[in-house]
Design a protein around this motif. Structure first.
Motif, PDB file in Angstrom:
ATOM      1  N   CYS A 101      -5.204  -2.965  -6.534  1.00  0.00           N
ATOM      2  CA  CYS A 101      -4.937  -3.472  -5.190  1.00  0.00           C
ATOM      3  C   CYS A 101      -3.712  -4.388  -5.201  1.00  0.00           C
ATOM      4  N   HIS A 102      -2.722  -4.066  -4.411  1.00  0.00           N
ATOM      5  CA  HIS A 102      -1.517  -4.898  -4.311  1.00  0.00           C
ATOM      6  C   HIS A 102      -0.741  -4.486  -3.075  1.00  0.00           C
ATOM      7  N   ASN A 103       0.046  -5.428  -2.560  1.00  0.00           N
ATOM      8  CA  ASN A 103       0.973  -5.141  -1.466  1.00  0.00           C
ATOM      9  C   ASN A 103       0.288  -4.524  -0.244  1.00  0.00           C
ATOM     10  N   ALA A 211       6.159   4.566  -4.102  1.00  0.00           N
ATOM     11  CA  ALA A 211       5.600   3.279  -3.680  1.00  0.00           C
ATOM     12  C   ALA A 211       5.324   3.332  -2.188  1.00  0.00           C
ATOM     13  N   VAL A 212       4.335   2.578  -1.756  1.00  0.00           N
ATOM     14  CA  VAL A 212       4.051   2.399  -0.333  1.00  0.00           C
ATOM     15  C   VAL A 212       4.247   0.919  -0.031  1.00  0.00           C
ATOM     16  N   LEU A 213       5.212   0.621   0.810  1.00  0.00           N
ATOM     17  CA  LEU A 213       5.573  -0.760   1.111  1.00  0.00           C
ATOM     18  C   LEU A 213       5.081  -1.134   2.498  1.00  0.00           C
ATOM     19  N   THR A 214       4.751  -2.398   2.675  1.00  0.00           N
ATOM     20  CA  THR A 214       4.356  -2.883   3.992  1.00  0.00           C
ATOM     21  C   THR A 214       5.187  -4.102   4.366  1.00  0.00           C
ATOM     22  N   GLY A 215       5.528  -4.171   5.622  1.00  0.00           N
ATOM     23  CA  GLY A 215       6.272  -5.310   6.148  1.00  0.00           C
ATOM     24  C   GLY A 215       5.682  -5.758   7.473  1.00  0.00           C
ATOM     25  N   ASP A 216       5.654  -7.051   7.711  1.00  0.00           N
ATOM     26  CA  ASP A 216       5.068  -7.596   8.929  1.00  0.00           C
ATOM     27  C   ASP A 216       5.933  -7.285  10.149  1.00  0.00           C
TER      28      ASP A 216
END
Length: 290
Positions: A101-103, A211-216
């Motif tokens: 679990c991360h990001n 990679a799967v990235l998340t941004g607010d």
């Protein structure tokens, strides 16, 4: 009768206004229209300048990027709904069926990447659920050293109902870089400058992303804000991406290049991919009337 006629006449001017503006008050549609775009860039940091195009790393190595590109599959724009209760899901101790679990997401045993909120909802802990409001297909390789803004379309549409975009989820399907590394310490851990190359691509039958990235995000779609939304999504890579890489542990190939795709350099490659997974895209939002 005369008083009633006077009241009707005094309010008659409201009728054409109501007819003209009637569509603007249709509840649930046309609250906002997105104009999305995306850009990716490798950005040197002035405080890390080590001369000759090299950037100083936290490890005292110095790196110069010669070529760089990132491939993006698509970007999901997400909104949270429901919830309001306390969160009981602990990423450091995921439930059975999940790991790493991360990001903002965990790896499931099926190979899928699942958001923290969805796992919380599955556990029945009162957390919010995540809804994909729009998908932005990119399906392109973006040059990190010559960044250009690419306009995007929306699926199913760029017109939003009443909601608030809270997060963007990026699918990175490829990454390739070349450059060179030298040691800034005295005595140096290795002599001269070592050229390197790195490539990563989505693999498997379902093309699991690199990679799967998340941004607010904080983009309300409602009557209180201007409806036209220019949404500039950005992914920035900096020299900090390489801070955790121990280049002295890398193995030089027969061609004189540190090939991070080679099995001998798996540890170095893993450290780099972990840093990639921790990247957080940003967004620039500007609004206006139609």
């Amino acid at each position: 009768m005369k008083r009633m006629f006077s009241r009707i006449c005094s309010n008659a001017w409201l009728l054409p206004v109501a007819l003209v503006s009637g569509c603007a008050f249709d509840e649930g549609e046309g609250f906002a229209v997105l104009e999305p775009s995306v850009q990716a860039a490798y950005t040197p940091v002035s405080g890390r300048d080590a001369g000759d195009g090299y950037q100083a790393l936290a490890s005292d190595f110095q790196l110069r990027m010669d070529t760089g590109a990132v491939s993006l599959g698509s970007i999901d724009l997400l909104a949270s709904s429901g919830g309001g209760g306390s969160t009981t899901f602990d990423p450091s101790s995921p439930p059975p069926g999940y790991s790493l679990c991360h990001n903002g997401h965990c790896h499931s045993d099926s190979g899928a990447l699942v958001d923290y909120e969805d796992i919380q909802a599955e556990l029945g802990g009162g957390g919010s659920t995540t809804v994909t409001v729009a998908n932005l297909p990119v399906d392109a390789e973006l040059d990190l050293l010559a960044p250009a803004t690419r306009d995007l379309t929306c699926e199913p549409a760029c017109a939003l109902g009443k909601t608030t975009l809270s997060r963007g989820r990026w699918a990175v399907t490829g990454l390739r870089m070349t450059g060179s590394v030298r040691d800034g310490r005295v005595p140096a851990r290795f002599a001269g400058a070592l050229p390197f190359r790195f490539t990563a691509a989505a693999t498997g039958a379902e093309a699991t992303p690199v990679a799967v990235l998340t941004g607010d995000l904080d983009v309300p779609s409602d009557r209180e804000n201007d409806p036209r939304v220019a949404l500039g999504l950005k992914l920035e890579l900096t020299p900090a991406l390489f801070d955790a890489v121990d280049w002295s542990a890398a193995t030089l190939g027969t061609d004189g290049v540190v090939d991070l795709d080679a099995p001998a350099n798996a540890a170095v490659r893993t450290a780099l991919l972990e840093k990639v997974a921790g990247l957080s895209p940003t967004a620039e939002v500007s609004r206006g009337s139609r």
